[in-house]
Design a protein around this motif. Structure first.
Motif, PDB file in Angstrom:
ATOM      1  N   SER A  78       0.826  -1.209   0.000  1.00 11.18           N
ATOM      2  CA  SER A  78       0.000   0.000   0.000  1.00 11.18           C
ATOM      3  C   SER A  78       0.861   1.261   0.000  1.00 11.18           C
ATOM      4  O   SER A  78       0.368   2.343  -0.284  1.00 11.18           O
ATOM      5  CB  SER A  78      -0.942   0.007   1.196  1.00 11.18           C
ATOM      6  OG  SER A  78      -0.211   0.073   2.393  1.00 11.18           O
ATOM      7  N   ASP A  79       2.136   1.121   0.306  1.00 15.62           N
ATOM      8  CA  ASP A  79       3.053   2.260   0.265  1.00 15.62           C
ATOM      9  C   ASP A  79       3.567   2.543  -1.138  1.00 15.62           C
ATOM     10  O   ASP A  79       4.364   3.447  -1.335  1.00 15.62           O
ATOM     11  CB  ASP A  79       4.253   2.017   1.196  1.00 15.62           C
ATOM     12  CG  ASP A  79       3.836   1.936   2.649  1.00 15.62           C
ATOM     13  OD1 ASP A  79       2.792   2.526   2.990  1.00 15.62           O
ATOM     14  OD2 ASP A  79       4.544   1.284   3.433  1.00 15.62           O
ATOM     15  N   GLY A  80       3.153   1.736  -2.103  1.00 12.48           N
ATOM     16  CA  GLY A  80       3.569   1.964  -3.489  1.00 12.48           C
ATOM     17  C   GLY A  80       4.819   1.204  -3.883  1.00 12.48           C
ATOM     18  O   GLY A  80       5.433   1.511  -4.901  1.00 12.48           O
ATOM     19  N   MET A  81       5.219   0.216  -3.086  1.00 19.39           N
ATOM     20  CA  MET A  81       6.404  -0.579  -3.427  1.00 19.39           C
ATOM     21  C   MET A  81       6.094  -2.053  -3.265  1.00 19.39           C
ATOM     22  O   MET A  81       5.409  -2.455  -2.337  1.00 19.39           O
ATOM     23  CB  MET A  81       7.573  -0.229  -2.505  1.00 19.39           C
ATOM     24  CG  MET A  81       8.169   1.093  -2.788  1.00 19.39           C
ATOM     25  SD  MET A  81       9.722   1.468  -1.940  1.00 19.39           S
ATOM     26  CE  MET A  81       9.886   0.352  -0.628  1.00 19.39           C
TER      27      MET A  81
ATOM     28  N   ARG B  95       9.321   1.370 -12.139  1.00 18.17           N
ATOM     29  CA  ARG B  95      10.761   1.352 -11.957  1.00 18.17           C
ATOM     30  C   ARG B  95      11.143   0.220 -11.031  1.00 18.17           C
ATOM     31  O   ARG B  95      10.475  -0.021 -10.036  1.00 18.17           O
ATOM     32  CB  ARG B  95      11.200   2.666 -11.330  1.00 18.17           C
ATOM     33  CG  ARG B  95      12.222   3.371 -12.158  1.00 18.17           C
ATOM     34  CD  ARG B  95      12.604   4.665 -11.530  1.00 18.17           C
ATOM     35  NE  ARG B  95      13.997   4.523 -11.160  1.00 18.17           N
ATOM     36  CZ  ARG B  95      14.613   5.319 -10.353  1.00 18.17           C
ATOM     37  NH1 ARG B  95      13.994   6.299  -9.796  1.00 18.17           N
ATOM     38  NH2 ARG B  95      15.870   5.127 -10.077  1.00 18.17           N
ATOM     39  N   SER B  96      12.209  -0.448 -11.344  1.00 21.96           N
ATOM     40  CA  SER B  96      12.638  -1.579 -10.547  1.00 21.96           C
ATOM     41  C   SER B  96      14.100  -1.389 -10.154  1.00 21.96           C
ATOM     42  O   SER B  96      14.922  -0.951 -10.964  1.00 21.96           O
ATOM     43  CB  SER B  96      12.467  -2.856 -11.363  1.00 21.96           C
ATOM     44  OG  SER B  96      12.845  -3.965 -10.606  1.00 21.96           O
TER      45      SER B  96
ATOM     46  N   PHE C 209       8.621  -0.048  -7.872  1.00 23.06           N
ATOM     47  CA  PHE C 209       7.721   1.029  -7.506  1.00 23.06           C
ATOM     48  C   PHE C 209       6.447   0.870  -8.305  1.00 23.06           C
ATOM     49  O   PHE C 209       6.465   0.732  -9.521  1.00 23.06           O
ATOM     50  CB  PHE C 209       8.364   2.389  -7.774  1.00 23.06           C
ATOM     51  CG  PHE C 209       9.582   2.616  -6.931  1.00 23.06           C
ATOM     52  CD1 PHE C 209       9.464   2.980  -5.607  1.00 23.06           C
ATOM     53  CD2 PHE C 209      10.846   2.437  -7.461  1.00 23.06           C
ATOM     54  CE1 PHE C 209      10.582   3.163  -4.827  1.00 23.06           C
ATOM     55  CE2 PHE C 209      11.971   2.617  -6.686  1.00 23.06           C
ATOM     56  CZ  PHE C 209      11.845   2.981  -5.370  1.00 23.06           C
ATOM     57  N   ILE C 210       5.322   0.887  -7.615  1.00 24.58           N
ATOM     58  CA  ILE C 210       4.034   0.616  -8.243  1.00 24.58           C
ATOM     59  C   ILE C 210       3.300   1.927  -8.473  1.00 24.58           C
ATOM     60  O   ILE C 210       3.188   2.746  -7.565  1.00 24.58           O
ATOM     61  CB  ILE C 210       3.167  -0.289  -7.333  1.00 24.58           C
ATOM     62  CG1 ILE C 210       3.919  -1.551  -6.985  1.00 24.58           C
ATOM     63  CG2 ILE C 210       1.851  -0.600  -7.996  1.00 24.58           C
ATOM     64  CD1 ILE C 210       3.249  -2.336  -5.878  1.00 24.58           C
ATOM     65  N   HIS C 211       2.805   2.111  -9.688  1.00 23.29           N
ATOM     66  CA  HIS C 211       1.949   3.251 -10.008  1.00 23.29           C
ATOM     67  C   HIS C 211       0.547   2.702 -10.158  1.00 23.29           C
ATOM     68  O   HIS C 211       0.276   1.903 -11.029  1.00 23.29           O
ATOM     69  CB  HIS C 211       2.393   3.925 -11.311  1.00 23.29           C
ATOM     70  CG  HIS C 211       3.794   4.427 -11.243  1.00 23.29           C
ATOM     71  ND1 HIS C 211       4.142   5.555 -10.544  1.00 23.29           N
ATOM     72  CD2 HIS C 211       4.945   3.936 -11.745  1.00 23.29           C
ATOM     73  CE1 HIS C 211       5.440   5.752 -10.641  1.00 23.29           C
ATOM     74  NE2 HIS C 211       5.949   4.779 -11.359  1.00 23.29           N
ATOM     75  N   GLY C 212      -0.338   3.108  -9.280  1.00 25.62           N
ATOM     76  CA  GLY C 212      -1.680   2.542  -9.306  1.00 25.62           C
ATOM     77  C   GLY C 212      -1.688   1.236  -8.547  1.00 25.62           C
ATOM     78  O   GLY C 212      -0.853   0.973  -7.695  1.00 25.62           O
ATOM     79  N   LYS C 213      -2.624   0.372  -8.892  1.00 24.67           N
ATOM     80  CA  LYS C 213      -2.753  -0.906  -8.204  1.00 24.67           C
ATOM     81  C   LYS C 213      -2.183  -2.018  -9.069  1.00 24.67           C
ATOM     82  O   LYS C 213      -2.322  -2.011 -10.283  1.00 24.67           O
ATOM     83  CB  LYS C 213      -4.227  -1.206  -7.920  1.00 24.67           C
ATOM     84  CG  LYS C 213      -4.843  -0.279  -6.911  1.00 24.67           C
ATOM     85  CD  LYS C 213      -6.261  -0.691  -6.623  1.00 24.67           C
ATOM     86  CE  LYS C 213      -6.881   0.193  -5.562  1.00 24.67           C
ATOM     87  NZ  LYS C 213      -8.246  -0.192  -5.278  1.00 24.67           N
TER      88      LYS C 213
END
Length: 183
Positions: A52-55, A146-147, A87-91
């Protein structure tokens, strides 16, 4: 009036078949190391940050146990921990959502309602792309996730009847992993 019955062998005598360990067994450094690696793997699994923190973080480890040889008279080990962070953008799409989408696309078509409003079909029949009530209000930005991959190597030595970390960790959480693995 109370009656007390005493049976031979039951009045407070201790038996030798108790569940308490009789003596601490001397474990080999190999067995202690394998046990510690299982605990370290568990610590890595439990210390993942929340998505939920975007990672999204995945950790894996590889290790090598080195027996005493001519250079050293004690066991040593090298542990390599690889951390892959995205790093996650969205779900992130889960398997449950993709399964639902597949189920919807495989449904049999129903009967057509003759009294239904067909104004949407006119827009698609006229060849106007993305027009009508289903048109998006704004275009979604195409951002590639991004990874980052990070690899840390730690050295351990079996000194004073226990495994000790020889490499100073960069972060406090890495120190806690090894404190958990080898209490």
């Amino acid at each position: 009036m109370s009656i007390v019955v005493l049976l031979p062998g039951c009045a407070g005598s201790a038996t030798s078949t108790s569940n308490a360990p009789v003596a601490a067994e001397q474990k080999s450094p190999d067995a202690e190391f394998e046990w510690g690696m299982k605990r370290l793997e568990r610590a890595l699994r439990l210390s993942r940050p929340s998505t939920s923190d975007g990672m999204y973080t995945e950790r894996s480890m590889d290790y090598e146990l080195i027996a005493p040889n001519g250079e050293t008279d004690y066991y040593t080990a090298k542990v390599t921990i690889t951390t892959q962070t995205e790093f996650i953008h969205g779900k992130r799409e889960s398997n449950k959502k993709t399964d639902e989408k597949k189920a919807e696309s495989q449904q049999e078509p129903g009967y057509e309602d003759l009294l239904a409003d067909d104004s949407e079909k006119v827009d698609t029949a006229a060849g106007v792309p993305e027009a009508g009530p289903e048109a998006p209000k704004a275009f979604a930005a195409a951002v590639e996730p991004r990874s980052i991959a990070n690899e840390s190597e730690f050295e351990l030595a079996y000194l004073e009847e226990k495994w000790q970390l020889q490499t100073k960790p960069e972060h406090k959480y890495e120190q806690l992993w090894f404190e958990y693995a080898f209490p």
